[in-house]
Motif scaffolding. Sequence first.
Motif, PDB file in Angstrom:
ATOM      1  N   ILE A   2       0.839  -1.338   0.031  1.00 19.43           N
ATOM      2  CA  ILE A   2      -0.139  -0.079   0.136  1.00 19.43           C
ATOM      3  C   ILE A   2       0.892   1.229   0.155  1.00 19.43           C
ATOM      4  O   ILE A   2       0.666   2.286  -0.659  1.00 19.43           O
TER       5      ILE A   2
ATOM      6  N   SER B 266      -3.274  -0.016  -4.701  1.00 16.06           N
ATOM      7  CA  SER B 266      -4.503   0.313  -4.009  1.00 16.06           C
ATOM      8  C   SER B 266      -5.094  -1.052  -3.095  1.00 16.06           C
ATOM      9  O   SER B 266      -4.646  -2.046  -3.312  1.00 16.06           O
ATOM     10  N   PRO B 267      -5.957  -0.695  -2.321  1.00 13.63           N
ATOM     11  CA  PRO B 267      -6.532  -1.731  -1.477  1.00 13.63           C
ATOM     12  C   PRO B 267      -7.233  -2.926  -2.347  1.00 13.63           C
ATOM     13  O   PRO B 267      -7.008  -4.172  -1.901  1.00 13.63           O
TER      14      PRO B 267
ATOM     15  N   ALA C  50      -4.333  -1.566   5.817  1.00 10.46           N
ATOM     16  CA  ALA C  50      -4.353  -0.545   4.794  1.00 10.46           C
ATOM     17  C   ALA C  50      -4.636   1.032   5.255  1.00 10.46           C
ATOM     18  O   ALA C  50      -3.886   1.725   4.688  1.00 10.46           O
TER      19      ALA C  50
END
Length: 298
Positions: free
Chosen positions: A65, A70-71, A89
């Motif tokens: 992250i 991105s998550p 995250a």
Amino acid sequence: MQHLSLAGLSEDGRRLLMVDGAGQEFSLDVDVRLRAALRGDSARLGQLETKMESTLRPRDIQARIRSGESPEDVALAAKTTVEKILPYANPVLAEREHVARRAQGSSVRRRGGLDSGARTLGDAVAGQLRALNVDPESVEWDAWRREDGRWALTAEYSAGRRQGHARFAFDAPGNYVTTENDDARWLIGDPLQESEATPKRDDLQQARERRQAPPVAAEQLVFDETAPAEPTVDLTETAARVRENPAAAPAEPTEPTAQPAAEVEPEPEAPKKPATKRRGRASVPSWDEIMFGGGQQD
């Protein structure tokens, strides 16, 4: 849900013996998750659950992250859901947002010592967009750590027909940013690079056009004024004699011919002016020499 009661501990101490209301026996493994649950350590229990259900450790999730993923991408790589990795995250996403805000308050190092008068990156962007009636708050900022330790800073913007993805490099210890593409330079009002405004010259194409061009005609050639001139005839003395004695001038210029001396009545010879020779010009005989014949020596 069936209720179980604790009946005891296995001989090796690794399992709990359970029994239901009908007397049926069950066993439960004693592991770190059970111990964390018995202690009431819910945070530790959540970490253990994520580690068991994901192929990535929490430290790996946060590292990915922080590097810009991105998550959703990390969850896909970890073969788990986004909800499972968000507890790890979210702190890193908050860190990225903080760095992006800090970078907007840092100074801008421009090429060639340019100075637009803006004190910070945020001021430069706001000045450029407000001049186009665009709200600076519409820019979407993001940041993540690069492998060299600096932070990459991006800005997604839309200004009329121009849309861009600006890239900057943020030096946190020095508290300054530098532009890394033309979108970033445009966003802060810097002139774009020459390569974008001026097309590159195609020397090979120009050479082909010269070879294919038709030959230049002789009448189109340019006269070289530096070339040596042809020798000219000096008629100064001849013109002076004609002015003194107009009757002796011929009706039209003809080639000089020698006349017999007996047929011409001699006239007193006028005083001669010394002939001035000009370098590079041919000497012309006087009018008397033409009429009476002979050379300068005679």
